[in-house]
Design an enzyme around this catalytic site. Structure first.
Site, PDB file in Angstrom:
ATOM      1  N   CYS A   1       0.809  -1.215   0.000  1.00  0.00           N
ATOM      2  CA  CYS A   1       0.000   0.000   0.000  1.00  0.00           C
ATOM      3  C   CYS A   1       0.848   1.273   0.000  1.00  0.00           C
ATOM      4  O   CYS A   1       1.457   1.589  -1.003  1.00  0.00           O
ATOM      5  CB  CYS A   1      -1.018  -0.038   1.130  1.00  0.00           C
ATOM      6  SG  CYS A   1      -2.383   1.094   0.810  1.00  0.00           S
TER       7      CYS A   1
ATOM      8  N   ARG B   1     -12.349   6.805  -1.181  1.00  0.00           N
ATOM      9  CA  ARG B   1     -11.235   5.873  -0.964  1.00  0.00           C
ATOM     10  C   ARG B   1     -11.637   4.516  -1.524  1.00  0.00           C
ATOM     11  O   ARG B   1     -12.816   4.154  -1.523  1.00  0.00           O
ATOM     12  CB  ARG B   1     -10.927   5.743   0.530  1.00  0.00           C
ATOM     13  CG  ARG B   1     -10.377   7.012   1.155  1.00  0.00           C
ATOM     14  CD  ARG B   1      -9.981   6.768   2.591  1.00  0.00           C
ATOM     15  NE  ARG B   1      -8.791   5.953   2.720  1.00  0.00           N
ATOM     16  CZ  ARG B   1      -7.550   6.399   2.571  1.00  0.00           C
ATOM     17  NH1 ARG B   1      -7.336   7.675   2.298  1.00  0.00           N
ATOM     18  NH2 ARG B   1      -6.518   5.597   2.702  1.00  0.00           N
TER      19      ARG B   1
ATOM     20  N   HIS C   1      -3.536  -5.375   2.073  1.00  0.00           N
ATOM     21  CA  HIS C   1      -3.176  -5.533   3.485  1.00  0.00           C
ATOM     22  C   HIS C   1      -3.830  -6.822   3.956  1.00  0.00           C
ATOM     23  O   HIS C   1      -4.238  -7.659   3.185  1.00  0.00           O
ATOM     24  CB  HIS C   1      -3.782  -4.415   4.336  1.00  0.00           C
ATOM     25  CG  HIS C   1      -3.287  -3.059   4.071  1.00  0.00           C
ATOM     26  ND1 HIS C   1      -2.133  -2.571   4.625  1.00  0.00           N
ATOM     27  CD2 HIS C   1      -3.809  -2.045   3.347  1.00  0.00           C
ATOM     28  CE1 HIS C   1      -1.975  -1.318   4.252  1.00  0.00           C
ATOM     29  NE2 HIS C   1      -2.967  -0.967   3.478  1.00  0.00           N
TER      30      HIS C   1
HETATM   31  N1  GLN Z   1      -1.839   6.970   2.303  1.00  0.00           N
HETATM   32  C1  GLN Z   1      -1.986   6.133   1.155  1.00  0.00           C
HETATM   33  C2  GLN Z   1      -3.333   6.269   0.453  1.00  0.00           C
HETATM   34  O1  GLN Z   1      -4.304   6.602   1.078  1.00  0.00           O
HETATM   35  C3  GLN Z   1      -1.696   4.679   1.521  1.00  0.00           C
HETATM   36  C4  GLN Z   1      -2.698   4.114   2.501  1.00  0.00           C
HETATM   37  C5  GLN Z   1      -2.329   2.753   3.001  1.00  0.00           C
HETATM   38  O2  GLN Z   1      -1.150   2.389   3.156  1.00  0.00           O
HETATM   39  N2  GLN Z   1      -3.358   2.009   3.373  1.00  0.00           N
HETATM   40  O3  GLN Z   1      -3.427   6.048  -0.715  1.00  0.00           O
END
Ligand code: GLN
Length: 248
Positions: A97, A131, A199
């Site tokens: 990620c 998101r 993840h």
């Molecule tokens: N901050 C990054 C995003 O939002 C990665 C997030 C994460 O590692 N889950 O894209």
């Protein structure tokens, strides 16, 4: 001659460790030890250089935008050279990620561009859109692995990642969003450098992939001894079901 066994560098374990990504490290370490293969995890934090000869697997977990900003500057300044040398001599470099985004060329957040190390030919832009969150499953084609092997995990990212011409995705999205929610690509792989949005932590539910990483890092043509993976396979099936796949 470098010491044998799995020698893991965990980059920024304090800052880049959301969703308990450190569970991935525990799985790598345990699966080696269960087979009497030496395994050692060394934290390499802010300000510390990375010795490319010392490690055969380098791990960079996920992080929130603010943590990423802090780590990115350090990564480029103090560790980029070591990372590039380690990758050139065959070390596995594995980013999850936020870590994946920083292995690419850059991560654009509004009018700010955070440089990555450029080991993967990808670019990420923070979107104003929703998101990309949820359970995800992808089909991967990795050398020596089952061609229909599935990775199942969880994703939560605001960034949209685009593969540049010639870059190879880690897998094809079966369910979930992947790199950008539209391309059907998930992650990126260039030799032994791998980035993914999954993840979970990913490895407890995908023991086949943990073993692929271990075997690739040890680069001994080593056929790893079988383990009793009943629990792990149950976890994999549950993660696949959560992502909407049945019959795995
Ligand atoms: N901050 C990054 C995003 O939002 C990665 C997030 C994460 O590692 N889950 O894209």
């Amino acid at each position: 001659m470098a010491e044998r066994g799995l020698r893991i560098a965990a980059l920024y374990p304090e800052q880049m460790n959301i969703y308990a990504d450190r569970g991935n490290l525990a799985v790598l370490e345990r699966r080696c030890r269960w087979r009497s293969i030496a395994a050692e995890v060394t934290a390499v934090g802010l300000g510390e250089k990375l010795d490319p000869e010392r490690f055969n697997l380098i791990y960079l977990g996920g992080g929130q935008d603010d943590d990423q900003r802090r780590c990115a500057a350090d990564l480029v300044e103090t560790k980029r050279e070591g990372l590039i040398s380690a990758a050139a001599i065959g070390a596995v470099v594995f980013g999850v990620c936020g870590g994946y985004q920083l292995l690419g060329r850059w991560y654009e957040l509004g009018d700010q561009r955070i440089d990555g190390v450029g080991l993967l030919d990808v670019e990420t832009v923070r979107s104003d859109g929703p998101r990309l969150i949820g359970n995800v499953a992808i089909e991967c084609h990795l050398p020596g692995a089952d061609p229909s092997a599935v990775l199942a995990g969880f994703e939560n990212h605001g960034g949209r990642t685009r593969l540049l011409a010639g870059a190879t995705p880690l897998g094809r999205v079966l369910s979930g969003h992947g790199n950008d929610g539209v391309s059907g690509d998930e992650g990126c792989r260039r030799g032994n450098v791998i980035g993914t949005y999954l993840h979970g932590p990913l490895l407890p539910a995908n023991s086949w992939f943990a073993d692929w990483l271990i075997a690739t890092a040890l680069e001994d043509d080593l056929v790893l001894a079988e383990l009793d993976d009943q629990l792990e396979l149950g976890g994999h099936r549950a993660a696949c079901r959560a992502a909407g796949l049945s019959g795995r």
